[in-house]
Design an enzyme around this catalytic site. Structure first.
Site, mmCIF file in Angstrom:
data_model
loop_
_atom_site.group_PDB
_atom_site.id
_atom_site.type_symbol
_atom_site.label_atom_id
_atom_site.label_comp_id
_atom_site.label_asym_id
_atom_site.label_seq_id
_atom_site.Cartn_x
_atom_site.Cartn_y
_atom_site.Cartn_z
ATOM 1 N N LYS A 92 0.834 -1.188 0.000
ATOM 2 C CA LYS A 92 0.000 0.000 0.000
ATOM 3 C C LYS A 92 0.873 1.243 0.000
ATOM 4 O O LYS A 92 0.542 2.231 -0.605
ATOM 5 C CB LYS A 92 -0.888 0.027 1.249
ATOM 6 C CG LYS A 92 -2.040 -0.949 1.191
ATOM 7 C CD LYS A 92 -2.964 -0.760 2.402
ATOM 8 C CE LYS A 92 -2.298 -1.094 3.718
ATOM 9 N NZ LYS A 92 -2.056 -2.526 3.928
ATOM 10 N N GLY A 94 4.442 1.273 -0.418
ATOM 11 C CA GLY A 94 5.765 1.313 -1.019
ATOM 12 C C GLY A 94 6.068 0.145 -1.912
ATOM 13 O O GLY A 94 5.396 -0.873 -1.882
ATOM 14 N N GLY A 175 18.162 -6.360 5.075
ATOM 15 C CA GLY A 175 18.467 -7.747 4.775
ATOM 16 C C GLY A 175 17.279 -8.435 4.116
ATOM 17 O O GLY A 175 16.128 -8.093 4.364
ATOM 18 N N LYS A 176 17.605 -9.396 3.260
ATOM 19 C CA LYS A 176 16.541 -10.096 2.549
ATOM 20 C C LYS A 176 16.310 -11.469 3.156
ATOM 21 O O LYS A 176 17.251 -12.136 3.571
ATOM 22 C CB LYS A 176 16.940 -10.262 1.088
ATOM 23 C CG LYS A 176 15.853 -10.911 0.274
ATOM 24 C CD LYS A 176 16.295 -11.238 -1.119
ATOM 25 C CE LYS A 176 15.229 -12.123 -1.748
ATOM 26 N NZ LYS A 176 15.445 -12.345 -3.149
ATOM 27 N N GLU A 181 5.092 -14.841 2.224
ATOM 28 C CA GLU A 181 4.178 -14.331 3.241
ATOM 29 C C GLU A 181 3.408 -15.507 3.846
ATOM 30 O O GLU A 181 2.945 -16.376 3.113
ATOM 31 C CB GLU A 181 3.223 -13.311 2.617
ATOM 32 C CG GLU A 181 3.931 -12.028 2.214
ATOM 33 C CD GLU A 181 3.116 -11.181 1.232
ATOM 34 O OE1 GLU A 181 1.883 -11.296 1.218
ATOM 35 O OE2 GLU A 181 3.740 -10.406 0.483
ATOM 36 N N ASP A 217 0.591 -3.508 12.893
ATOM 37 C CA ASP A 217 0.034 -3.962 11.612
ATOM 38 C C ASP A 217 0.438 -5.411 11.399
ATOM 39 O O ASP A 217 0.722 -5.848 10.295
ATOM 40 C CB ASP A 217 0.538 -3.089 10.454
ATOM 41 C CG ASP A 217 -0.209 -3.363 9.144
ATOM 42 O OD1 ASP A 217 -1.375 -3.831 9.213
ATOM 43 O OD2 ASP A 217 0.352 -3.134 8.072
ATOM 44 N N PHE A 221 0.206 -11.248 6.590
ATOM 45 C CA PHE A 221 0.804 -10.568 5.432
ATOM 46 C C PHE A 221 2.198 -10.040 5.756
ATOM 47 O O PHE A 221 3.010 -9.823 4.867
ATOM 48 C CB PHE A 221 -0.074 -9.394 4.978
ATOM 49 C CG PHE A 221 -1.394 -9.823 4.415
ATOM 50 C CD1 PHE A 221 -1.500 -10.196 3.085
ATOM 51 C CD2 PHE A 221 -2.523 -9.880 5.225
ATOM 52 C CE1 PHE A 221 -2.714 -10.600 2.556
ATOM 53 C CE2 PHE A 221 -3.748 -10.289 4.706
ATOM 54 C CZ PHE A 221 -3.839 -10.652 3.370
HETATM 55 N N1 LIG Z 1 13.234 -7.973 4.086
HETATM 56 C C1 LIG Z 1 12.480 -8.538 3.140
HETATM 57 N N2 LIG Z 1 12.863 -9.706 2.555
HETATM 58 C C2 LIG Z 1 12.093 -10.266 1.589
HETATM 59 N N3 LIG Z 1 10.937 -9.755 1.144
HETATM 60 C C3 LIG Z 1 10.505 -8.604 1.658
HETATM 61 C C4 LIG Z 1 11.243 -7.929 2.690
HETATM 62 N N4 LIG Z 1 10.584 -6.812 3.023
HETATM 63 C C5 LIG Z 1 9.486 -6.781 2.251
HETATM 64 N N5 LIG Z 1 9.411 -7.850 1.423
HETATM 65 C C6 LIG Z 1 8.326 -8.140 0.447
HETATM 66 O O1 LIG Z 1 7.695 -6.944 0.026
HETATM 67 C C7 LIG Z 1 6.324 -6.893 0.456
HETATM 68 C C8 LIG Z 1 5.954 -5.491 0.931
HETATM 69 O O2 LIG Z 1 6.762 -5.135 2.029
HETATM 70 P P1 LIG Z 1 6.159 -4.380 3.290
HETATM 71 O O3 LIG Z 1 5.065 -5.180 3.866
HETATM 72 O O4 LIG Z 1 7.263 -3.986 4.177
HETATM 73 O O5 LIG Z 1 5.645 -3.078 2.548
HETATM 74 P P2 LIG Z 1 4.317 -2.201 2.637
HETATM 75 O O6 LIG Z 1 4.378 -1.308 1.483
HETATM 76 O O7 LIG Z 1 4.230 -1.576 3.947
HETATM 77 O O8 LIG Z 1 3.171 -3.176 2.435
HETATM 78 P P3 LIG Z 1 1.711 -3.169 3.068
HETATM 79 O O9 LIG Z 1 0.807 -2.856 1.948
HETATM 80 O O10 LIG Z 1 1.596 -4.589 3.534
HETATM 81 O O11 LIG Z 1 1.652 -2.208 4.186
HETATM 82 C C9 LIG Z 1 6.249 -7.935 1.564
HETATM 83 O O12 LIG Z 1 4.967 -8.432 1.724
HETATM 84 C C10 LIG Z 1 7.245 -8.980 1.098
HETATM 85 O O13 LIG Z 1 6.683 -9.835 0.135
HETATM 86 MG MG LIG Z 2 3.218 -5.315 4.478
HETATM 87 MG MG LIG Z 3 2.875 -1.657 5.617
#
Ligand SMILES: Nc1ncnc2c1ncn2[C@@H]1O[C@H](COP(=O)(O)OP(=O)(O)OP(=O)(O)O)[C@@H](O)[C@H]1O
Ligand SMILES: [Mg+2]
Ligand SMILES: [Mg+2]
Length: 294
Positions: A92, A94, A175-176, A181, A217, A221
């Site tokens: 949502k 980023g 880090g990855k 999920e 949050d 997910f």
């Molecule tokens: N450190 C990580 N290692 C591997 N995959 C990641 C990592 N961080 C994020 N991702 C992938 O990217 C997706 C989005 O990351 P994140 O949930 O931090 O972002 P967001 O924009 O806040 O999403 P949301 O819409 O859930 O709030 C994650 O659901 C995951 O699939």
């Molecule tokens: Mg997320």
């Molecule tokens: Mg988020």
């Protein structure tokens, strides 16, 4: 995309000047870059060609891509990033990309993009208010990235969260984890003790709480699980610091904040709801008391 130093500098001048202008006028760009009109217009044409800026009859401003590019360029200048790969996820708030660091390590790059939906409104009818919102988008996105990076630094490596590596503007390198999920995984198909996994997750929430944080949050997910059943918790920009929350409402230190209780119970409730599918039935209040207890 290759820009020379003068073009990068012009882009940075526009970024900085956006504190004072919705559209940075040409004269300001000429003055700040200490160049002539012809040269300035030439550089602006190149930035525009790469979609790093938007133009109007009032002047110029940074585009989303321009902001991304400035952050990326900073990481490259610091000799941290060596390659950027495909998109891992679109959230949502980023976009998340695979990257390779100069030390050959794989990592992820998360751009925070707050309020980009209002950004896509029709250009011609964009109201003054929307313009203001655009300006605040820049700062809000940077603030949430700073916040997420700060929280990761507080929690890593005690809690299972990605290692914070670097932050610049609205971007974080961390880090990855090679996992999926929790939402997308059928735990019965993995070689894991589901009951133990459930309690391991609760244990991480408790550790977080002891470090004064509530995720706010947390759900299936925002937990990534590896094939071997190991997991990490991600996505921290909305996390609450228990102490700060207390101060905000003028509470006596240690006194209970209802907000904290609400969000912590919601986080636990989400995990409980997910694990119910696997036949795990625990009492929310019992777990809540376990987490906040000594
Ligand atoms: N450190 C990580 N290692 C591997 N995959 C990641 C990592 N961080 C994020 N991702 C992938 O990217 C997706 C989005 O990351 P994140 O949930 O931090 O972002 P967001 O924009 O806040 O999403 P949301 O819409 O859930 O709030 C994650 O659901 C995951 O699939
Ligand atoms: Mg997320
Ligand atoms: Mg988020």
């Amino acid at each position: 995309m290759e820009l020379n130093d003068n073009e990068w500098r012009t882009l940075k001048i526009i970024e900085i000047s956006m504190k004072h202008y919705e559209w940075v006028p040409l004269f300001e760009i000429i003055k700040k870059t200490k160049t002539n009109k012809k040269e300035a217009l030439y550089r602006l044409r190149i930035l525009d060609k790469h979609k790093l800026i938007n133009r109007s009859s009032y002047g110029y401003r940074l585009s989303h891509w321009g902001y991304d590019a400035l952050a990326l360029n900073t990481f490259i200048k610091k000799e941290l990033l060596s390659a950027i790969g495909g998109k891992l996820g679109v959230g949502k708030e980023g976009d998340v990309y695979n990257v390779i660091l100069t030390n050959k390590r794989e990592a992820v790059l998360k751009f925070h993009n707050i309020g980009r939906t209002c950004f896509s409104m029709g250009k011609r009818y964009r109201s003054y208010l929307a313009e203001k919102r655009h300006i605040s988008w820049l700062y809000a996105s940077r603030l949430t990235a700073q916040k997420e990076f700060e929280v990761l630094n507080e929690l890593f490596p005690i809690v299972k969260v990605p290692e914070p590596i670097e932050q610049n503007r609205h971007a974080i390198i961390m880090g990855k984890i090679d996992g999926a999920e929790l939402k997308k995984v059928d735990l019965k198909k993995l070689d894991v003790d589901i009951y133990k996994l459930f309690w391991d997750i609760i244990e991480e929430i408790k550790k977080m709480y002891k470090l004064n944080y509530v995720h706010c949050d947390l759900s299936e997910f925002n937990i990534l699980i590896k094939e071997d059943g190991d997991f990490i918790i991600i996505d921290f920009p909305q996390a609450l610091n228990i102490n700060e929350e207390g101060q905000k409402f003028d509470k006596i230190p240690g006194e209970f904040s209802q907000d904290i209780e609400f969000y912590l119970k919601r986080d636990i409730g989400n995990i409980l709801r997910h694990f119910k599918k696997y036949g795990i039935n625990e009492d929310l209040n019992k777990i809540y008391n376990y987490i906040i207890g000594g």
